[in-house]
Design a protein around this motif. Sequence first.
Motif, PDB file in Angstrom:
ATOM      1  N   THR A   1      -2.771  23.510  36.108  1.00  0.00           N
ATOM      2  CA  THR A   1      -2.935  24.406  34.959  1.00  0.00           C
ATOM      3  C   THR A   1      -4.375  24.880  34.855  1.00  0.00           C
ATOM      4  O   THR A   1      -4.659  26.053  34.610  1.00  0.00           O
ATOM      5  CB  THR A   1      -2.528  23.695  33.657  1.00  0.00           C
ATOM      6  N   LYS A   2      -5.316  23.946  35.042  1.00  0.00           N
ATOM      7  CA  LYS A   2      -6.732  24.280  34.965  1.00  0.00           C
ATOM      8  C   LYS A   2      -7.108  25.290  36.039  1.00  0.00           C
ATOM      9  O   LYS A   2      -7.857  26.241  35.795  1.00  0.00           O
ATOM     10  CB  LYS A   2      -7.575  23.009  35.126  1.00  0.00           C
ATOM     11  N   SER A   3      -6.564  25.104  37.234  1.00  0.00           N
ATOM     12  CA  SER A   3      -6.861  26.018  38.334  1.00  0.00           C
ATOM     13  C   SER A   3      -6.373  27.430  38.025  1.00  0.00           C
ATOM     14  O   SER A   3      -7.085  28.413  38.259  1.00  0.00           O
ATOM     15  CB  SER A   3      -6.197  25.499  39.619  1.00  0.00           C
TER      16      SER A   3
ATOM     17  N   LYS B   1     -14.491  29.221  30.389  1.00  0.00           N
ATOM     18  CA  LYS B   1     -14.562  28.523  31.682  1.00  0.00           C
ATOM     19  C   LYS B   1     -15.208  27.153  31.513  1.00  0.00           C
ATOM     20  O   LYS B   1     -14.710  26.141  32.024  1.00  0.00           O
ATOM     21  CB  LYS B   1     -15.355  29.369  32.675  1.00  0.00           C
ATOM     22  N   LEU B   2     -16.320  27.128  30.771  1.00  0.00           N
ATOM     23  CA  LEU B   2     -17.026  25.866  30.551  1.00  0.00           C
ATOM     24  C   LEU B   2     -16.176  24.878  29.759  1.00  0.00           C
ATOM     25  O   LEU B   2     -16.148  23.681  30.055  1.00  0.00           O
ATOM     26  CB  LEU B   2     -18.339  26.137  29.805  1.00  0.00           C
ATOM     27  N   SER B   3     -15.463  25.392  28.761  1.00  0.00           N
ATOM     28  CA  SER B   3     -14.640  24.508  27.925  1.00  0.00           C
ATOM     29  C   SER B   3     -13.521  23.868  28.725  1.00  0.00           C
ATOM     30  O   SER B   3     -13.145  22.713  28.482  1.00  0.00           O
ATOM     31  CB  SER B   3     -14.072  25.288  26.744  1.00  0.00           C
TER      32      SER B   3
ATOM     33  N   PRO C   1     -12.739  21.839  24.111  1.00  0.00           N
ATOM     34  CA  PRO C   1     -12.000  22.921  23.440  1.00  0.00           C
ATOM     35  C   PRO C   1     -12.729  23.508  22.239  1.00  0.00           C
ATOM     36  O   PRO C   1     -12.498  24.654  21.876  1.00  0.00           O
ATOM     37  CB  PRO C   1     -10.703  22.238  23.012  1.00  0.00           C
ATOM     38  N   VAL C   2     -13.635  22.738  21.613  1.00  0.00           N
ATOM     39  CA  VAL C   2     -14.357  23.246  20.440  1.00  0.00           C
ATOM     40  C   VAL C   2     -15.193  24.464  20.813  1.00  0.00           C
ATOM     41  O   VAL C   2     -15.290  25.437  20.056  1.00  0.00           O
ATOM     42  CB  VAL C   2     -15.267  22.151  19.838  1.00  0.00           C
ATOM     43  N   LEU C   3     -15.805  24.435  22.017  1.00  0.00           N
ATOM     44  CA  LEU C   3     -16.592  25.587  22.484  1.00  0.00           C
ATOM     45  C   LEU C   3     -15.718  26.823  22.588  1.00  0.00           C
ATOM     46  O   LEU C   3     -16.130  27.924  22.198  1.00  0.00           O
ATOM     47  CB  LEU C   3     -17.212  25.279  23.856  1.00  0.00           C
ATOM     48  N   ALA C   4     -14.536  26.655  23.133  1.00  0.00           N
ATOM     49  CA  ALA C   4     -13.623  27.790  23.305  1.00  0.00           C
ATOM     50  C   ALA C   4     -13.209  28.373  21.965  1.00  0.00           C
ATOM     51  O   ALA C   4     -13.198  29.594  21.775  1.00  0.00           O
ATOM     52  CB  ALA C   4     -12.395  27.354  24.098  1.00  0.00           C
TER      53      ALA C   4
ATOM     54  N   LYS D   1      -8.731  30.769  37.443  1.00  0.00           N
ATOM     55  CA  LYS D   1      -8.467  31.961  38.244  1.00  0.00           C
ATOM     56  C   LYS D   1      -8.216  33.166  37.342  1.00  0.00           C
ATOM     57  O   LYS D   1      -8.677  34.279  37.627  1.00  0.00           O
ATOM     58  CB  LYS D   1      -7.248  31.722  39.141  1.00  0.00           C
ATOM     59  N   SER D   2      -7.516  32.943  36.234  1.00  0.00           N
ATOM     60  CA  SER D   2      -7.247  34.022  35.285  1.00  0.00           C
ATOM     61  C   SER D   2      -8.538  34.537  34.656  1.00  0.00           C
ATOM     62  O   SER D   2      -8.697  35.738  34.426  1.00  0.00           O
ATOM     63  CB  SER D   2      -6.291  33.537  34.186  1.00  0.00           C
ATOM     64  N   ILE D   3      -9.465  33.624  34.365  1.00  0.00           N
ATOM     65  CA  ILE D   3     -10.756  34.027  33.801  1.00  0.00           C
ATOM     66  C   ILE D   3     -11.499  34.927  34.780  1.00  0.00           C
ATOM     67  O   ILE D   3     -12.068  35.963  34.396  1.00  0.00           O
ATOM     68  CB  ILE D   3     -11.600  32.788  33.452  1.00  0.00           C
ATOM     69  N   LYS D   4     -11.473  34.561  36.058  1.00  0.00           N
ATOM     70  CA  LYS D   4     -12.147  35.380  37.076  1.00  0.00           C
ATOM     71  C   LYS D   4     -11.520  36.767  37.170  1.00  0.00           C
ATOM     72  O   LYS D   4     -12.222  37.785  37.251  1.00  0.00           O
ATOM     73  CB  LYS D   4     -12.073  34.683  38.439  1.00  0.00           C
ATOM     74  N   THR D   5     -10.187  36.817  37.131  1.00  0.00           N
ATOM     75  CA  THR D   5      -9.488  38.105  37.168  1.00  0.00           C
ATOM     76  C   THR D   5      -9.827  38.925  35.932  1.00  0.00           C
ATOM     77  O   THR D   5     -10.076  40.132  36.014  1.00  0.00           O
ATOM     78  CB  THR D   5      -7.966  37.881  37.233  1.00  0.00           C
ATOM     79  N   ALA D   6      -9.837  38.267  34.783  1.00  0.00           N
ATOM     80  CA  ALA D   6     -10.156  38.960  33.532  1.00  0.00           C
ATOM     81  C   ALA D   6     -11.545  39.570  33.579  1.00  0.00           C
ATOM     82  O   ALA D   6     -11.764  40.688  33.101  1.00  0.00           O
ATOM     83  CB  ALA D   6     -10.039  37.992  32.358  1.00  0.00           C
ATOM     84  N   GLU D   7     -12.504  38.841  34.144  1.00  0.00           N
ATOM     85  CA  GLU D   7     -13.881  39.355  34.245  1.00  0.00           C
ATOM     86  C   GLU D   7     -13.916  40.677  35.006  1.00  0.00           C
ATOM     87  O   GLU D   7     -14.566  41.633  34.593  1.00  0.00           O
ATOM     88  CB  GLU D   7     -14.771  38.329  34.951  1.00  0.00           C
TER      89      GLU D   7
END
Length: 415
Positions: free
Chosen positions: A335-337, A87-89, A95-98, A341-347
């Motif tokens: 795309t970012k949105s 999410k932060l990346s 992208p390096v963090l990711a 949203k996918s990250i939130k669903t994944a959590e």
Amino acid sequence: MANNRDLMLRGLTNSPEFVKELFPAAERTALLYHLSYLCLGNFPKLERILRQRAVENQLLFVYSEALILKCATTSDDLVSSLLPMLKLSVEDDQPVLAVKSLEKSQTWINEIIQRANEMIDRYEKHIFDVASSTSDVITEKAETEKKKVEMSSEIKSLDKIVDLFQDDRKKISDKIEKIETKIKEKNAELQNHVSKVCRTSEGLGIMTAIVPFIGPIIETINDTGTAPGVKAKTKALTNELSQLTSEKSDLRNKDWSIQLQMTELQLKSAILKIEKGTIPDPVHLGDVQNCLSQIRTILIQLQKFWTSVGELLDSLKKKTFVGEDILDGNMTEITKSFFLKSIKTAEEYWKTFGQSCLNAKEIFDLKSKDAYKFLESSPPVDQVEWKQEYDSVIEKLKKINPDRLWEANQAAITE
């Protein structure tokens, strides 16, 4: 890239709670060992064999508990570490963090896959050992019966009825096998349909990169604007799959009902045979093998699940989706949105999976500690005490419903 995404989708798990199927198999295994011990434990040679197999099973459950706990802690690590980093990346275009987080998660996942493979091998060996023990019992039984008088007509009558029940179970088993084949085919059809939809949707393509369960992807298809007929076909396929699953559940419950009736008849037969000094049939050991095979099958599914997750995260790190690098720092706002949203669903789904693993871990813990206390002493010699203990185990078996045990164990663990 389409082919890579199709491959990932075919490996997705339908529900984050699939580990709940471990409950009835683990519960039954311990109780069936107890029944086997009661029926065969008064014969010294067989008592030694059963003790050895039961102790092996205890250790197997201890190792299983450790594996499931590792799954739970890794799920928690993904929620608390990987997903926030992703999410932060995305938010800060780093992208390096990711990439670093994805590489770290791969290490966790590879460890689980290795442990799962080891556990699958352990179960396979134990199943083989139980089968060998069953063969030993049959051999010992044949030797004993050479010295005994002919079986009474009552015993023959009981055994004949049990054989008829076995025939009924075989027919049910054949029906379940056919339904499972249809379920597999329908699952493949559903996943191919979802793959086709994802190839034409940027948002859905991104979701497949981060959510390892097909359920939320289907929900997104139903909630977003899609081509005419897509929602209808998705709903039709899921309904057909649900119907097949319901039919399978009904057959499993019917089979379990027959098993309980058989067990009561086998009790009467066992009592009569023990009175004559004859070894009862090792029927419960055969059921033990079936339960162990079910657990092994679920562990294979678990291993495949984590392998799929590993491939999914690796693709997220290396590949592109719908022609655009996700981690290149040049994502569009749309795309970012979708990605956030996918990250939130994944959590949400990873939390559910983690909790399911913790519940499964608890049942293995309980079964490894408490369910084998019967080994602390030999089976009762007194027939009244023997039957009371046998009836007590049967009552516990009767409470096991293949589809409802999950909720009952969750309540017991929470208390």
